[in-house]
Scaffold this active site. Sequence first.
Site, PDB file in Angstrom:
ATOM      1  CB  SER A 150      46.131  35.787  37.996  1.00 62.00           C
ATOM      2  OG  SER A 150      44.800  36.200  38.417  1.00 62.00           O
ATOM      3  CG  ASP A 229      42.385  32.835  43.717  1.00 61.15           C
ATOM      4  OD1 ASP A 229      41.185  33.664  43.983  1.00 61.15           O
ATOM      5  OD2 ASP A 229      42.167  31.681  42.843  1.00 61.15           O
ATOM      6  CG  HIS A 262      44.813  34.997  43.163  1.00 62.81           C
ATOM      7  ND1 HIS A 262      44.435  33.593  41.967  1.00 62.81           N
ATOM      8  CD2 HIS A 262      45.108  35.311  42.029  1.00 62.81           C
ATOM      9  CE1 HIS A 262      44.155  34.310  40.909  1.00 62.81           C
ATOM     10  NE2 HIS A 262      44.657  35.790  40.781  1.00 62.81           N
TER      11      HIS A 262
END
Lengths: 283, 283
Positions: A150, A229, A262
Amino acid sequence: MELLSAHASFGGEQRFCRHPSREIGLPMRFSIYLPPAALGGTGAKVPLVVYLAGLTCTEETFPAKAGAQRFAAELGLAILCPDTSPRGAGVPGEADDWDFGVGAGFFLDATREPWQRHWRMESYLLEELLPLAGEAFPVDAGRVGLLGHSMGGHGALTLALRHPGRFRSVSALAPICAPSEVPWGVKAFSGYLGEDRAAWSRHDASALIAACAAPPFPGGILVDQGLADRFLAGQLRPERLEEACAKAGQPLRLRRHAGYDHSYYFVATFVADHLRHHAGSLA
Amino acid sequence: MELLSAHASFGGEQRFCRHPSREIGLPMRFSIYLPPAALGGTGAKVPLVVYLAGLTCTEETFPAKAGAQRFAAELGLAILCPDTSPRGAGVPGEADDWDFGVGAGFFLDATREPWQRHWRMESYLLEELLPLAGEAFPVDAGRVGLLGHSMGGHGALTLALRHPGRFRSVSALAPICAPSEVPWGVKAFSGYLGEDRAAWSRHDASALIAACAAPPFPGGILVDQGLADRFLAGQLRPERLEEACAKAGQPLRLRRHAGYDHSYYFVATFVADHLRHHAGSLA
């Protein structure tokens, strides 16, 4: 440097440390996993993978949740995890937002008030933590790979591209691929760098790769992305990285996984492939 | 029953659920990992391993930290994790201590005021959660194994011994082996069961095994214990289990590991061996 705790793990050791940081101007924490090969007393130095974590995470998130030690032990890799920002700086409002300030350093050096005194995560990593790791642990500072998730995926890609020759391999899990174009990145770059868009491009993985005359990582970049995600379309945009790599002739293995989100359940599922990717380049 | 979240994980799914519990008289949370074999749409039911966690833990600790899903996926096992106590009961002082009350249910039914209304973790597991899991998920309620860590290791051993035929296999990581003789157990048994020492013996793994006329698990019990575990001598006492198993002719594979502590870094290192142990008995 202070050893806060150490835990036996897969024949190696998971350590948590704190040190006074010159670049940050505050104490910083980090974790390091040392595989059995680094602890054999032979004096052998092992390759190092640096893992950069995402928003709100700390140096503990990856060692606690990713299950990577099993594979680091098998492959003979050390894993170094810095924290994601300075802590305790006392900048007004530093902890008001989960996506800016504390826990959200974006792995760059801020140039704007009031952040530029402490928010120097790029210099901290490159000029201080990596040299320190090379001195304090049996790791080979000449064989270092970068991996991130991320915001940390953004960090891994941009630091690898901004410092040619410092990192032999790079990969990312659900990275922010085009921060100049998405809310997380716009907020961070505006706050840390100001309104100079040229400065933003120097910290934007897709912009950096698109500007390359030759592929910076001929051995390829590995990126995994979950298709469930919730940040995919709004914040991550792997298609921008794909376009930039195509333009620069940079080999990219971008794997899209149906159903994955995620979370660290996604990270844990695919992290072994990333460690193997790095081990191949760092051997 | 309410699905709070679901995360793709190693081709299967890690789910978090909440349901109103009849036995506890409050909402309870649990987690369940369903391996790919349970999600294929074939109607096949997979064996189930129930994981009982230690003091202060929740239904999230094991799925987040143990890295077990990789092996559950490979072996075709589901993993069910209950919480470690009622929460929100409003019993005065219920959260004052980390080793009694909230997060410290010890997997038994309390018989003393003010705990006996809600602290019914044994009946909750046996009479409510396991039947619910068998109805709500593609798991085979006839093929169930019990695994636990620390207080949950005590729970796994005692519940397997107290309910012959309900569990086909049992194993534990750093379990409290003789709770009647150590501070954690004495505090819990005094509070939940009162001063009747005969009642304590019925929830003490070493006492239960020592009283067996024939070995209750002829296939063997697997126990792992770290030798750098700071609770080893004072709270865990695996030698008491060893003595009891020897007396009862119960095969015990007690593995002592130099350097390992009580943390989930220890659990993660050895959990794959436990899942293989259960898979062998549940196939």
